[in-house]
Design an enzyme around this catalytic site. Structure first.
Site, PDB file in Angstrom:
ATOM      1  N   LYS A   1     -76.607  32.623  33.424  1.00  0.00           N
ATOM      2  CA  LYS A   1     -77.654  32.675  34.546  1.00  0.00           C
ATOM      3  C   LYS A   1     -78.641  33.915  33.784  1.00  0.00           C
ATOM      4  CE  LYS A   1     -76.070  30.968  38.087  1.00  0.00           C
ATOM      5  NZ  LYS A   1     -77.303  29.710  38.249  1.00  0.00           N
TER       6      LYS A   1
ATOM      7  N   TYR B   1     -70.122  31.870  32.034  1.00  0.00           N
ATOM      8  CA  TYR B   1     -71.652  32.463  33.563  1.00  0.00           C
ATOM      9  C   TYR B   1     -72.353  32.720  34.149  1.00  0.00           C
ATOM     10  CZ  TYR B   1     -72.912  32.310  39.108  1.00  0.00           C
ATOM     11  OH  TYR B   1     -73.497  32.488  40.029  1.00  0.00           O
TER      12      TYR B   1
END
Length: 266
Positions: free
Chosen positions: A174, A170
């Site tokens: 990002k 994750y």
């Protein structure tokens, strides 16, 4: 609307804006803010049906705000269908002025246990999906020649490693969004298309509330990790959405707006 008379550069009257991941949560909250600033908003999401709050907001847009909120079901990984929907919106409206790319997923798994399939799904939604949504909208902005503003939802996790949160894939996705924003800004600046990112801190959403049931220690610990000593709410990002889509940020591009309560400034 007070923004029209008091601060006209914040007005989105007659603007058409897309928001991906807007069936609920942060995306829907930002969509409502855009409506209040005068925009006509199209929400894109993979859910067959948006949350009940969506319909309440859509009715308010029509009856009180003199604008409209529409829903289109689409998985951002289906690039052909995504481009078709965005082009159809352009055909109907004759313009496209903004995008907030808020669609994203999260999976907390130790790096030693992550499968390639899970990692690829994370990157496909959080990074490639954001890229392809931005590309589809940029094509329409260039088609109509009016420029536009693209805002991609990144995260403070794109710049830091979260203490006690096991989400390497994750965070990497990002970080990719932040770097993607800079590069798209450079390429599309000549077309008068601005591209910026927002990096929120921890936000208390329904999903996070469920997480706190499983990990109650995080509910107590996370607020201590930033300078304000609390977690954020989706509504606290409303102003940022309007600012970045509107002419109030007309000379801002290639930037990351970090809104994390000072978490990463220690």
């Amino acid at each position: 609307m007070s923004t029209t008379t008091g601060l006209p550069e914040f007005s989105l009257a007659n603007k058409v804006v897309l928001v991906s991941g807007a069936a609920r949560g942060l995306g829907l909250t930002q969509a409502e803010a855009l409506l209040e600033a005068g925009a006509k908003v199209y929400a894109l999401d993979r859910l067959p049906e948006p949350s009940p709050d969506f319909h309440t907001i859509a009715e308010r847009a029509k009856s009180q705000l003199n604008t409209s909120l529409h829903y289109r079901q689409i998985d951002v990984r289906d690039v052909a269908a995504l481009n078709k929907i965005v082009e159809e919106i352009g055909d109907v409206e004759g313009r496209l002025d903004g995008l907030i790319a808020a669609a994203g997923i999260q999976q907390e798994t130790p790096a030693l246990e992550y499968t390639a399939e899970d990692a690829n799904r994370m990157f496909e939604v959080n990074m490639t999906g954001v890229f392809m949504t931005s590309q589809a909208c940029a094509k329409q902005m260039i088609r109509f020649g009016n420029g536009g503003s693209i805002v991609m939802i990144a995260s403070m996790s794109g710049s830091i490693a979260n203490r006690g949160l096991i989400c390497a894939a994750y965070n990497a996705s990002k970080a990719g969004v932040i770097q993607l924003g800079r590069n798209l800004a450079a390429e599309w600046g000549p077309h008068n298309i601005r591209v910026n990112t927002i990096s929120p801190g921890y936000i208390v959403t329904a999903m996070v509330e469920d997480l706190f049931v499983k990990y109650p220690d995080r509910k107590a610990d996370w607020p201590t990790q930033n300078m304000l000593g609390r977690l954020s709410k989706p509504a606290e990002y409303r102003g940022a959405a309007v600012f970045l889509i509107s002419d109030a940020s007309s000379f801002m591009t290639g930037a990351d707006l970090k809104m994390d309560g000072g978490h990463s400034a220690w």
